[in-house]
Write an enzyme that holds these catalytic residues in place. Structure first.
Site, PDB file in Angstrom:
ATOM      1  N   ASP A 124      11.960   4.064  12.041  1.00 50.11           N
ATOM      2  CA  ASP A 124      12.854   3.070  12.637  1.00 50.11           C
ATOM      3  C   ASP A 124      14.164   2.835  11.866  1.00 50.11           C
ATOM      4  O   ASP A 124      15.242   3.059  12.392  1.00 50.11           O
ATOM      5  CB  ASP A 124      12.113   1.745  12.905  1.00 50.11           C
ATOM      6  CG  ASP A 124      11.222   1.300  11.756  1.00 50.11           C
ATOM      7  OD1 ASP A 124      11.288   1.899  10.667  1.00 50.11           O
ATOM      8  OD2 ASP A 124      10.470   0.320  11.947  1.00 50.11           O
ATOM      9  N   ASP A 170       0.866  -1.187   0.000  1.00 48.42           N
ATOM     10  CA  ASP A 170       0.000   0.000   0.000  1.00 48.42           C
ATOM     11  C   ASP A 170       0.901   1.234   0.000  1.00 48.42           C
ATOM     12  O   ASP A 170       2.111   1.137   0.158  1.00 48.42           O
ATOM     13  CB  ASP A 170      -0.915  -0.004   1.228  1.00 48.42           C
ATOM     14  CG  ASP A 170      -0.166  -0.385   2.486  1.00 48.42           C
ATOM     15  OD1 ASP A 170       1.016   0.010   2.611  1.00 48.42           O
ATOM     16  OD2 ASP A 170      -0.741  -1.052   3.355  1.00 48.42           O
ATOM     17  N   ASP A 183       1.567   5.040   1.587  1.00 49.26           N
ATOM     18  CA  ASP A 183       1.275   5.998   2.646  1.00 49.26           C
ATOM     19  C   ASP A 183       1.830   7.366   2.249  1.00 49.26           C
ATOM     20  O   ASP A 183       2.885   7.449   1.616  1.00 49.26           O
ATOM     21  CB  ASP A 183       1.928   5.559   3.971  1.00 49.26           C
ATOM     22  CG  ASP A 183       1.334   4.250   4.472  1.00 49.26           C
ATOM     23  OD1 ASP A 183       0.143   4.015   4.207  1.00 49.26           O
ATOM     24  OD2 ASP A 183       2.065   3.459   5.086  1.00 49.26           O
TER      25      ASP A 183
HETATM   26  P1  ATP Z   1       5.177  -3.325   5.594  1.00 50.18           P
HETATM   27  O1  ATP Z   1       4.022  -2.415   5.268  1.00 50.18           O
HETATM   28  O2  ATP Z   1       5.841  -3.953   4.448  1.00 50.18           O
HETATM   29  O3  ATP Z   1       4.834  -4.276   6.667  1.00 50.18           O
HETATM   30  P2  ATP Z   1       6.288  -0.904   6.593  1.00 50.18           P
HETATM   31  O4  ATP Z   1       7.687  -0.493   6.889  1.00 50.18           O
HETATM   32  O5  ATP Z   1       5.539  -0.111   5.571  1.00 50.18           O
HETATM   33  O6  ATP Z   1       6.332  -2.432   6.231  1.00 50.18           O
HETATM   34  P3  ATP Z   1       4.252  -0.078   8.395  1.00 50.18           P
HETATM   35  O7  ATP Z   1       3.842  -0.670   9.679  1.00 50.18           O
HETATM   36  O8  ATP Z   1       3.303   0.035   7.285  1.00 50.18           O
HETATM   37  O9  ATP Z   1       5.503  -0.928   7.946  1.00 50.18           O
HETATM   38  O10 ATP Z   1       4.856   1.328   8.745  1.00 50.18           O
HETATM   39  C1  ATP Z   1       5.025   2.382   7.818  1.00 50.18           C
HETATM   40  C2  ATP Z   1       6.242   3.236   8.172  1.00 50.18           C
HETATM   41  O11 ATP Z   1       6.085   3.773   9.484  1.00 50.18           O
HETATM   42  C3  ATP Z   1       7.546   2.453   8.242  1.00 50.18           C
HETATM   43  O12 ATP Z   1       8.150   2.327   6.971  1.00 50.18           O
HETATM   44  C4  ATP Z   1       8.369   3.299   9.189  1.00 50.18           C
HETATM   45  O13 ATP Z   1       8.889   4.424   8.530  1.00 50.18           O
HETATM   46  C5  ATP Z   1       7.327   3.776  10.182  1.00 50.18           C
HETATM   47  N1  ATP Z   1       7.222   2.861  11.338  1.00 50.18           N
HETATM   48  C6  ATP Z   1       6.399   1.794  11.457  1.00 50.18           C
HETATM   49  N2  ATP Z   1       6.557   1.186  12.645  1.00 50.18           N
HETATM   50  C7  ATP Z   1       7.494   1.887  13.302  1.00 50.18           C
HETATM   51  C8  ATP Z   1       8.077   1.774  14.591  1.00 50.18           C
HETATM   52  N3  ATP Z   1       7.743   0.790  15.418  1.00 50.18           N
HETATM   53  N4  ATP Z   1       9.009   2.686  14.935  1.00 50.18           N
HETATM   54  C9  ATP Z   1       9.342   3.686  14.099  1.00 50.18           C
HETATM   55  N5  ATP Z   1       8.836   3.844  12.883  1.00 50.18           N
HETATM   56  C10 ATP Z   1       7.911   2.961  12.476  1.00 50.18           C
HETATM   57 MG    MG Z   2       3.359  -0.314   5.089  1.00 46.15          MG
END
Ligand code: ATP
Ligand code: MG
Length: 453
Positions: free
Chosen positions: A152, A72, A74
């Site tokens: 992160d 997706d 964001d």
């Molecule tokens: P995926 O969607 O593939 O599971 P993602 O990195 O996009 O991985 P999301 O949970 O959608 O994970 O989070 C979106 C963004 O928010 C991440 O790329 C990161 O920049 C930030 N983020 C998410 N979780 C954390 C966290 N626990 N601490 C700090 N930043 C975070």
């Molecule tokens: Mg994501």
């Protein structure tokens, strides 16, 4: 040019210290605006037309750079949630603690987040933490630079502007991704203390993107693994579900064990790894799940949890039978008791629990291969899931392969061939059935006589 030179001479910290990010052009990163979904592009463009900054951020930019189709998109912006909402007819603010806006763009829903600020800095917006340093509240707006710093990993802090097709990179994320490195932004220990879930994210993202966790990022995990216990169970459950359905569950689980992270994670993982047969069964189930996810097939969380909990059920079932209970009531008691314990820790919904029980309850019925019973098993709503489950049990050595093969053949055979496959009923089984029939007839006439009395 000059910045590049300074950065080479002084090492990697220069840009973040100076606060000016690298602006990377499309010739270097190769992501074209067409790679972004139409709805997301429109959302960013609208915000920009209203005079705000807006970017695609996080996982989508990272995945596109790595050549993986994003799940997706964001959007991050300097507009406040209220300003975002006013920019779109079809949008709504959600969340109380930290508001985000859902923008409905055609069939898509785009999540738009306002840049989040620094926590833990000198001003009075200091984030609240618990005794272990876990951040409890961080609902402060901030600049893009601050927003990048609170993400992160460096590869997760990239901002793509589809209009100029540039990537804004504060923490050398593009270079890290190229070098296949997963690196924490800031001081890893502090960042894990703020949010222990980041340890799990490190493992999951490294597995998914085939990255090596940078030594400084990896080192503290073993020492801090216990902090996972402080994380609210529902959050842990969400993250575990993500991990188990990532398409890289086997790799993730192996890595969790290497990092000493598997204890206390999911109550069920602890138990499973202690039993050789259980471990083989779960690993086969996860391989299966990985294959399905990578083929783009749907996976059912009911099936997944049925496999994860099965060996606990088996253990309980044996114990209850040993206490003198008959096999089938014993199985149902074991199922309920295992699910009750898990329900306290996991967010297993009632619907999922029903699926799980159906799959389990079918297992002893596969043992019965005579009379009419196999036909009713074939017609069971959850037959297919139950049968897949049986295949796993056979592959792990829990039941005989010939049993699974019999069901494969039985399901594929036509009417006559099917009937020919049925095993003869055992004489004592016949006798038992007759006795049961007599008894139930007796019961009917009993109650009938009550009625007439
Ligand atoms: P995926 O969607 O593939 O599971 P993602 O990195 O996009 O991985 P999301 O949970 O959608 O994970 O989070 C979106 C963004 O928010 C991440 O790329 C990161 O920049 C930030 N983020 C998410 N979780 C954390 C966290 N626990 N601490 C700090 N930043 C975070
Ligand atoms: Mg994501």
């Amino acid at each position: 040019m000059i910045r590049k030179f300074i950065s080479r001479v002084l090492g990697r910290k220069t840009t973040s210290l100076a606060g000016t990010p690298a602006v990377i052009g499309v010739k270097t990163h190769g992501i074209r605006r067409e790679a972004i979904s139409a709805g997301c592009r429109r959302t960013v463009e609208t915000l920009q037309q209203h005079g705000y900054q807006a970017f695609i951020v996080g996982g989508a930019v990272r995945d596109l750079l790595a050549g993986i189709p994003p799940k997706d998109f964001d959007v991050a912006t300097n507009a406040t949630p209220e300003q975002v909402r006013q920019s779109f007819r079809r949008s709504r603010i959600i969340g109380r603690r930290f508001q985000i806006v859902h923008v409905m763009a055609g069939p898509e829903t785009i999540e738009v987040t306002t840049f989040r600020g620094h926590h833990g800095d000198q001003d009075n917006h200091k984030a609240q933490t618990d005794a272990q340093g876990r951040v409890l509240r961080d609902n402060v707006f901030g600049s893009q630079q601050e927003d990048a710093a609170r993400r992160d990993f460096t590869v997760n802090a990239l901002y793509f502007d589809p209009t100029s097709e540039t990537i804004i990179d504060y923490h050398h994320g593009v270079a890290d991704l190229k070098q296949k490195t997963l690196r924490m932004i800031g001081e890893p220990k502090t960042r894990y203390r703020e949010d222990p879930v980041r340890m799990l994210r490190a493992v999951r993202l490294a597995a998914k993107l085939d990255l090596v966790i940078d030594p400084a990022t990896r080192r503290p995990i073993r020492e801090l693994a216990d902090l996972i216990e402080n994380v609210p169970p529902s959050r842990l459950f969400d993250e575990m579900l993500k991990l188990l359905t990532s398409g890289y569950a086997v790799k993730c689980v192996q890595q969790l064990r290497e990092e000493g992270l598997h204890h206390g994670l999911l109550p069920l993982l602890d138990v499973i790894f202690e039993q050789p047969l259980g471990e083989r069964f779960v690993m086969l189930a996860l391989e299966n799940t990985d294959k399905r996810v990578r083929q783009g097939k749907r996976i059912s969380s009911g099936f997944l949890f049925a496999t994860l909990l099965w060996h606990e059920v088996l253990t309980k079932w044996e114990a209850i039978k040993a206490g003198g209970e008959r096999p089938i009531p014993a199985l149902f008691q074991a199922m309920d008791s295992v699910l009750d314990v898990q329900a306290e820790k996991l967010a297993i919904t009632r619907r999922i629990a029903t699926d799980i029980k159906d799959i389990w309850a079918l297992q002893p019925r596969f043992e019965q291969r005579s009379g009419k019973r196999p036909y009713s098993v074939l017609e069971h709503l959850r037959y297919r899931a139950g049968y897949d489950f049986l295949l796993l049990r056979a592959a792990s050595g829990e039941v005989d392969e010939t049993l699974a093969q019999w069901w494969t053949d039985f399901a594929n055979a036509d009417g006559e061939a099917r009937a020919a496959m049925l095993l003869p009923q055992k004489p004592d089984e016949k006798k038992k059935r007759r006795r049961r029939k007599r008894k139930s007839n007796g019961a009917t006439s009993d109650s009938a006589s009550h009625e007439t009395a």
